[in-house]
Structures are given as structure tokens and as C-alpha cells.
Design an enzyme around this catalytic site. Structure first.
Site, PDB file in Angstrom:
ATOM      1  N   LYS A  46      -9.961   6.884  16.960  1.00 51.16           N
ATOM      2  CA  LYS A  46      -9.674   8.302  16.950  1.00 51.16           C
ATOM      3  C   LYS A  46      -9.356   8.814  18.353  1.00 51.16           C
ATOM      4  O   LYS A  46      -8.831   9.895  18.516  1.00 51.16           O
ATOM      5  CB  LYS A  46     -10.914   9.065  16.423  1.00 51.16           C
ATOM      6  N   ASP A 106      -9.566  -0.903  28.496  1.00 52.01           N
ATOM      7  CA  ASP A 106     -10.783  -1.264  29.226  1.00 52.01           C
ATOM      8  C   ASP A 106     -10.808  -2.793  29.361  1.00 52.01           C
ATOM      9  O   ASP A 106     -10.082  -3.341  30.177  1.00 52.01           O
ATOM     10  CB  ASP A 106     -11.961  -0.689  28.425  1.00 52.01           C
TER      11      ASP A 106
HETATM   12  P1  IMP Z   1     -11.255  -2.440  25.119  1.00 54.21           P
HETATM   13  O1  IMP Z   1     -11.064  -3.275  23.898  1.00 54.21           O
HETATM   14  O2  IMP Z   1     -12.444  -2.880  25.909  1.00 54.21           O
HETATM   15  O3  IMP Z   1     -10.020  -2.295  25.963  1.00 54.21           O
HETATM   16  O4  IMP Z   1     -11.725  -1.025  24.620  1.00 54.21           O
HETATM   17  C1  IMP Z   1     -10.893  -0.046  24.241  1.00 54.21           C
HETATM   18  C2  IMP Z   1     -11.654   1.031  23.502  1.00 54.21           C
HETATM   19  O5  IMP Z   1     -12.993   1.179  23.988  1.00 54.21           O
HETATM   20  C3  IMP Z   1     -10.997   2.351  23.741  1.00 54.21           C
HETATM   21  O6  IMP Z   1     -10.020   2.612  22.774  1.00 54.21           O
HETATM   22  C4  IMP Z   1     -12.158   3.300  23.677  1.00 54.21           C
HETATM   23  O7  IMP Z   1     -12.350   3.719  22.344  1.00 54.21           O
HETATM   24  C5  IMP Z   1     -13.353   2.514  24.122  1.00 54.21           C
HETATM   25  N1  IMP Z   1     -13.683   2.778  25.548  1.00 54.21           N
HETATM   26  C6  IMP Z   1     -13.546   1.955  26.596  1.00 54.21           C
HETATM   27  N2  IMP Z   1     -13.924   2.532  27.757  1.00 54.21           N
HETATM   28  C7  IMP Z   1     -14.312   3.778  27.420  1.00 54.21           C
HETATM   29  C8  IMP Z   1     -14.799   4.904  28.193  1.00 54.21           C
HETATM   30  O8  IMP Z   1     -14.944   4.891  29.423  1.00 54.21           O
HETATM   31  N3  IMP Z   1     -15.074   6.025  27.477  1.00 54.21           N
HETATM   32  C9  IMP Z   1     -14.919   6.109  26.116  1.00 54.21           C
HETATM   33  N4  IMP Z   1     -14.460   5.109  25.376  1.00 54.21           N
HETATM   34  C10 IMP Z   1     -14.164   3.943  26.013  1.00 54.21           C
END
Ligand code: IMP
Ligand code: MG
Length: 186
Positions: A46, A106
Site C-alpha cells: 500500500k 531497502d
Molecule cells: P525491501 O524488500 O527490503 O526492499 O523492502 C521494501 C519494502 O519494505 C517497502 O516497500 C516498504 O514497504 C518496506 N520498508 C523498507 N524500509 C522502510 C522504511 O524505512 N519505512 C517504512 N517501510 C519500509
């Protein structure tokens, strides 16, 4: 009345004005890059919704839009590496120029899984537009094609981004006070 308990936010990282400018600028860039293409915007639910609705109003091209919902996080702030598809696309994307719109890159695990999965459906192209990039935390081999802001390794909330489903409605991006998530282990 306030959007939040003031002690929950350590500081504002990106202001409402900066977000407005950045979405305008990116919309103009996408308008240039996708002229004559078969543009399909895919929003990752979302967190990307706020960014997406602001961004698409600056893309002056015919386009289609769909959403996916995936889950890689529980209530916590650390990635688990597990990506689950909660909602898939409504229609095939064969031959379309896909632009995935995300709130934040991230670890990159979510998007590397998602792009690999979508590539199998034979779109003409796939690119990633992310509001925020946290490159220090990257473990997957993936880079966004469009980034509005590169940020340090801090947990941020607001403008769509949540902590435990809260704070999505803040009009700015702020750094969450660690005391909010350190409560978890109590
Ligand atoms: P990844 O798979 O680690 O790249 O994570 C991506 C998802 O993690 C994003 O779409 C966010 O929903 C969540 N996410 C990662 N870092 C943050 C943050 O600092 N704040 C809020 N949500 C985060
Ligand atoms: Mg999220």
C-alpha cells in the site's frame, strides 16, 4: 489535533514542498521517456499509493494502471526475505512497458522477486520508479531506474510509508523515533 504524537517523529526528512517538486520533476521525465510506448504503471500496495497518485498527474501520456500487493514485512522494521503475493495483476502484461512504482527500495528483495516474476509474463520492458532509495541496506542485485530521494539507513514513515500500518497519512517523510519500535521487544 495533529497527525501524530509529536514524540513519535524524530525529525522531518523530506518536506511536503520537496515531495511536490520531486513528483513533478519525475512525472516530466517519465513523460519524455515513455512517449509512443505502451505504458503500464504498476503500484505496489500500500506504501506507494500516495506517491503514485501524485506522480501520475504529472505524466502527460495515455497510460494504464494496476496494483499488486506483496508482503515482506510483519509489524517490525526488519526484512524477513519472504515475499508473498497477496494481490496479483488483473490482466496479462505481455508487450507492455511496465513501470513499477514503489515507496522505498531497502534490501531490494521485494522488487527483485517481483521483477523476476513479471519478466516471465513477457512485457516489452520493466523499469522501477521509487520515491526513496536506501542503498546502504541493499542485499539484492537491483537498482531503481528512477529515484526521487536517496536516504540514509533510517526507518522512515509518512507519505504512504507505514510503521505497523500507522503514519501513512503524514504529508511529509519523517524519521520514526526508535523508541516507537524498541517498545516491541518489551
Ligand atoms: P525491501 O524488500 O527490503 O526492499 O523492502 C521494501 C519494502 O519494505 C517497502 O516497500 C516498504 O514497504 C518496506 N520498508 C523498507 N524500509 C522502510 C522504511 O524505512 N519505512 C517504512 N517501510 C519500509
Ligand atoms: Mg510497507
Amino acid at each position: 489535533m495533529s497527525y501524530f504524537h509529536s514524540s513519535d517523529i524524530e525529525r522531518v526528512l523530506i518536506t511536503e514542498e520537496e515531495l511536490k517538486e520531486a513528483t513533478q520533476k519525475l512525472g516530466a521525465q517519465i513523460t519524455k521517456d515513455y512517449e509512443g510506448k505502451n505504458l503500464m504503471i504498476i503500484g505496489v500496495l500500500k506504501g506507494s499509493v500516495t506517491f503514485l497518485v501524485d506522480l501520475i498527474r504529472h505524466i502527460e501520456l495515455p497510460l494504464k494502471m494496476d496494483f499488486m500487493a506483496v508482503s515482506s514485512y510483519g509489524a517490525g522494521v526488519k526484512t524477513t526475505g519472504v515475499v508473498r503475493i497477496l494481490k496479483d495483476l488483473d490482466k496479462p502484461i505481455e508487450g507492455m512497458d511496465i513501470l513499477i512504482v514503489e515507496d522505498i527500495l531497502d534490501s531490494g528483495l521485494t522488487l527483485s522477486y517481483l521483477t523476476a516474476m513479471l519478466r516471465e509474463r513477457q512485457p516489452a520492458s520493466i523499469r522501477i520508479a521509487t520515491l526513496l532509495d536506501k542503498p546502504e541496506r541493499r542485499t539484492a542485485d537491483i537498482k531503481p531506474d528512477y529515484t526521487c530521494f536517496t536516504i540514509p539507513d533510517e526507518f522512515v514513515i509518512g507519505y504512504g510509508l507505514d510503521y505497523d500500518e500507522q503514519y501513512r497519512n503524514l504529508p511529509f517523510v519523517g524519521i520514526l523515533s526508535p523508541k516507537v519500535y524498541n517498545k516491541e521487544g518489551e
